[in-house]
Write an enzyme that holds these catalytic residues in place. Structure first.
Site, PDB file in Angstrom:
ATOM      1  CG  PHE A 125      97.176  27.494  89.537  1.00 14.51           C
ATOM      2  CD1 PHE A 125      96.291  28.514  89.800  1.00 14.51           C
ATOM      3  CD2 PHE A 125      97.504  26.617  90.570  1.00 14.51           C
ATOM      4  CE1 PHE A 125      95.740  28.662  91.056  1.00 14.51           C
ATOM      5  CE2 PHE A 125      96.959  26.768  91.839  1.00 14.51           C
ATOM      6  CZ  PHE A 125      96.082  27.789  92.069  1.00 14.51           C
ATOM      7  CD  GLU A 126      92.626  26.213  86.838  1.00 20.57           C
ATOM      8  OE1 GLU A 126      92.189  26.023  85.679  1.00 20.57           O
ATOM      9  OE2 GLU A 126      92.729  25.308  87.680  1.00 20.57           O
ATOM     10  N   GLY A 127      96.005  28.901  83.463  1.00 21.90           N
ATOM     11  CA  GLY A 127      96.381  29.846  82.409  1.00 21.90           C
ATOM     12  C   GLY A 127      96.993  31.055  83.078  1.00 21.90           C
ATOM     13  CG  ASN A 132      93.493  33.655  81.556  1.00 20.40           C
ATOM     14  OD1 ASN A 132      92.428  33.243  81.092  1.00 20.40           O
ATOM     15  ND2 ASN A 132      94.254  32.925  82.354  1.00 20.40           N
ATOM     16  NE  ARG A 168      91.809  30.202  81.874  1.00 18.85           N
ATOM     17  CZ  ARG A 168      92.036  29.942  80.610  1.00 18.85           C
ATOM     18  NH1 ARG A 168      91.137  30.237  79.695  1.00 18.85           N
ATOM     19  NH2 ARG A 168      93.172  29.379  80.247  1.00 18.85           N
TER      20      ARG A 168
END
Lengths: 590, 255
Positions: free
Chosen positions: A402-404, A409, A266
């Site tokens: 992506f990456e959550g 988030n 992130r």
């Protein structure tokens, strides 16, 4: 404050106490070595990536691998690998600077990022001695390329819902893996995959899987909207025998690895967004100066200048945030002295998990904004593939996914904060309660005699607004707050705005205090702080109106009004000045 | 073999020149190794790799030059000497005197330098340096071969190639195309911070006031006139020629 020369700030603490400029790391603090590493990275991008941009977009994986090897020869894959495994063991700022500058060369950055970040770090942090010795030197040099396989067709945000299984063989020598992983970056050519699977369908665990193992294959290349220079396929595991020694970490503890790697993914993503923004700004400003309409460069039109100022501003704020967080992690690691082991490093990063999410959300949306305005300034040409900005626009979009996802988030940000508060790690609730009394009285006025006194005041008010509405929400919903996703998202936005504003403000003050020329930074913070406060006010109103009505609501809105009373400035003129400086420099400028 | 490389830090060639109170503004400017000197560094490293030896950088200029020096050290040079005492600064005459004074204190077989600096573009310093040291020079090298103490150099002679041979010690200046300079690797960058960089002041050198007094006075610094749209002359040939000659004489005042 104690007598320690450098104060370690707890994750999330920015919401309850103010920091001083010296407490934070800023891009003005880069060392000569940092700057030289930037130069090498830029030279690599200019000399190797840009000339090959078209070929890379058309997915010539042999070329991608060759360029990754070249990056490896220069050391651009080795920053996070400890020296004892042939890496550089560099600080996190170094590794961030590499990522930022590689990101200026388009979506090759994804191949690089997936390898050095989520592909390599699980072994750096959680590998045992055998795994580190066996894999890290080859990953640091680029001899082997790595990929990370968490997502599955049926489990994205709900990563722990993975269906891939691992079963120990009767002789105890192998885990047999079965399942399919989805959207795996670098899958066309990766030699090593970090794969998550459930042992006996239950214990979520991580494995190092080599491409050469029987039963490992990849699906067709996905036809993506953007980031086309990166490979994305599914990873298919059919009765793959993975040696027991390739179990990463402990059985059933895969989630620890996954969550830690997500933290890094992130903040690194946000760093990449800074690189992307700088590139779009530079390209767009040059275009605006070359494009003439009505016998004048379009860069001379105030509405274009306003966009350019806003783009530069967002980039300044994001850059301030990500290097503050990165520097914070480095300070924590330095304070441990010597060479902390991988898990310790992961824990140091986990302390700032909230900031990692904040950076991710802010950075990805800032890049989207900048890319969007970049296209707009290009007009019709921005819609044409020949122009870089068209790629940038498509490439940007995935960062919010992506990456959550940014939604996940946003839910995590207040959740992580409240967990810290309930665990007693952060006196959030105490401070919020202490505030109640204060809010009924008179609010202190801004100190208009100090430079940036009003902006300081705005930041303090923003923090109070958060404690006020956040505290009210916690009181009202208690444990059920988790079901109020809209309120959580508004709270997340306020938290993010506070971190963003404070990072830019402190950076500006630090530059001022050191006697550097900082007029542009000051102008940017003056404009930005007021805009941030009005956005914060909007979120706060939405939260209050969702919780209360009638007299209670009216009383609360009256309190909110006290907290948002700030004289506006002439943003029109300020932005023209900011833009004119950026236009003259033909690049992102601070 | 002891190879010395003269090195200067200059503006990045993509920087825009801004004048402020009659001086070129340096704030926020990106500095690089003078690109021609970068060829010289690369060539020195290649010769060292082939023949063994020691590469020393020699430079005269403000302390900010350190960044360029560290970059060249990161590329692989072994050590550096920087005269960053303002008393040593000056025009081409002074700089070559100072370089000669620094260099004559140490052993050398080959001195490499850029054929010119991209900022002032005088192309004088290394040639003057050779003169000061009483050794020969070959300028504008596009290829350098060293065998024992014999040197064969291909030089760019107004677009043609001239092959010149000579005997060490000598000064050779680098022309574009000599080589493709390497990027400093990260490990090189890390090592560079530990390599010796010696600072030299006016007290360390035997130079007279006469040596240090420059020969050039800068009276005024100004930007070239912005480029204007060209004119296409048309009509009868004789008229056009007359018009052109007149314009060159009276309007442009170039002949």
């Amino acid at each position: 404050m104690g007598t320690d020369p450098i104060k370690l700030v707890q994750g999330g603490a920015f919401l309850i106490e103010s920091s001083t400029p010296d407490d934070i790391f800023t891009p003005e603090d880069f060392t000569q070595e940092h700057r030289m590493i930037v130069e090498t990275t830029r030279a690599f991008v200019d000399g190797e990536i840009r000339p090959n941009a078209d070929t890379l977009e058309h997915q010539d994986w042999d070329l991608t691998v060759r360029l990754l090897h070249k990056a490896g020869e220069l050391g651009l894959l080795a920053a996070d690998v400890p020296e004892e495994y042939d890496g550089l063991g560099a600080d996190k700022v170094t590794s961030a600077l590499i990522s930022e500058n590689i990101s200026r060369g388009g979506s090759f950055a994804l191949s690089h990022g997936a390898h050095v970040g989520i592909g390599t770090l699980p072994i750096v942090f959680f590998g045992n001695e055998y795994q580190k010795k066996h894999y890290l030197p080859k990953l640091a040099s680029g001899e082997w390329i790595s990929a990370y396989a968490l997502t599955e067709p049926g489990s994205g945000s709900d990563a722990l819902g993975a269906k891939t299984t691992a079963k120990l063989t009767a002789d105890g020598q192998f885990y047999v893996l079965n399942g399919t992983k989805q959207f795996i970056t670098n899958s066309a050519f990766a030699d090593v995959f970090i794969v998550y699977a459930k042992i006996d369908g239950e214990k979520f665990s991580a494995f190092i899987v080599e491409r050469g193992y029987d039963g490992v294959s990849t699906g067709a290349e996905e036809k993506k909207m953007g980031i086309k220079a990166s490979s994305t396929r599914s990873l298919i595991l059919e009765d793959v025998q993975v040696p027991v020694k390739n179990l990463l970490g402990e059985p059933g503890r895969g989630h620890v690895i996954a969550f830690n790697i997500l933290n890094i993914g992130r903040y690194k993503l946000a760093v990449g967004c800074v690189g992307g923004m700088k590139e779009v700004i530079q390209t767009t400003v040059k275009y605006a100066k070359s494009r003439k309409q009505f016998q004048t460069e379009i860069a001379n039109f105030p509405l274009i200048q306003q966009k350019i100022a806003d783009m530069n501003l967002r980039c300044y704020v994001t850059e301030s945030m990500v290097y503050r967080s990165t520097g914070e992690i480095d300070r924590r690691l330095d304070a441990m002295g010597g060479h902390p082991d991988g898990r310790t490093v992961a824990n140091a990063i986990a302390e700032y998990a909230l900031e990692c999410s904040v950076n991710k959300v802010y950075g990805s949306e800032a890049l989207d904004f900048v890319a969007d305005e970049g296209v707009q300034i290009h007009g019709g040409y921005g819609y044409v593939q020949e122009y870089y900005v068209e790629h940038a626009y498509r490439d940007s979009r995935v960062n919010r996914i992506f990456e959550g996802t940014n939604e996940i988030n946003r839910l995590l940000i207040p959740d992580m904060l409240l967990r810290k508060a309930f665990k007693g790690e952060l006196p959030l609730l105490q401070v919020a309660q202490g505030l109640q009394q204060e809010l009924l009285g008179m609010m202190p006025m801004a100190n208009t005699t100090e430079p940036l006194g009003v902006e300081d005041h705005i930041l303090n008010m923003a923090r109070k607004i958060f404690l006020f509405v956040g505290g009210t929400a916690v009181q009202k919903y208690m444990q059920n707050l988790k079901d109020e996703q809209e309120i959580l998202a508004d709270l997340a936005d306020i938290i993010t705005e506070v971190y963003a504003l404070e990072s830019a403000l402190l950076r500006t003050k630090k530059a001022l205090a050191s006697g550097q020329e900082a007029s542009l930074k000051v102008a940017m913070v003056e404009v930005y702080s007021r805009e941030a406060l009005s956005r914060i006010e909007g979120h706060a109103k939405a939260i209050l109106a969702a919780m209360e009505e009638g007299d209670t609501l009216r009383t609360q809105l009256a309190v909110l009004r006290k907290l948002t009373r700030v004289e506006p400035i002439n943003a029109k003129t300020q932005k023209r000045q900011i833009a004119q400086a950026v236009i003259a420099a033909e690049r992102y400028l601070v | 073999m002891n190879i010395l490389v003269c090195l200067k830090q200059t503006f990045d060639t993509e920087e825009r020149i801004v004048l402020e109170n009659g001086h070129v503004k340096e704030d926020g400017v990106r500095f690089v190794i003078n690109p021609y000197d970068e060829y010289a560094v690369e060539e020195a490293l290649r010769i060292k790799e082939e023949h063994d030896g020691q590469v020393t950088l020699v430079s005269v200029g403000p302390t900010r030059f350190e960044e360029a020096i560290r970059t060249a050290l990161a590329m692989g040079a072994d050590e550096a000497v920087l005269g960053d005492d303002p008393a040593l600064f000056g025009d081409e005459f002074t700089i070559s005197k100072v370089l000669a004074a620094i260099i004559s204190q140490r052993p050398y077989d080959l001195i490499l330098a850029g054929n010119q600096a991209v900022d002032d573009g005088s192309g004088q310093v290394s040639v003057r340096l050779a003169e000061e040291l009483g050794i020969p020079h070959i300028s504008m090298a596009t290829k350098v071969e060293v065998e024992g103490n014999k040197v064969t150099v291909h030089r760019d002679a107004e677009g043609d190639t001239e092959i010149v041979t000579g005997v060490l010690p000598m000064v050779i200046t680098a022309q574009q195309g000599l080589n493709e300079p390497r990027y400093p690797s990260l490990i090189g960058i890390r090592k560079a911070s530990k390599k010796p960089l010696t600072h030299v002041t006016v007290q360390d050198l035997k130079l007279s006031a006469e040596d240090l007094a420059g020969r050039i006075n800068v009276l005024e610094t100004y930007l070239p006139k912005p480029k204007e749209a060209g004119r296409v002359l048309s009509g009868e040939l004789t008229d056009v020629v007359r018009e052109l000659a007149e314009a060159l004489h009276t309007t442009e005042k170039v002949v």
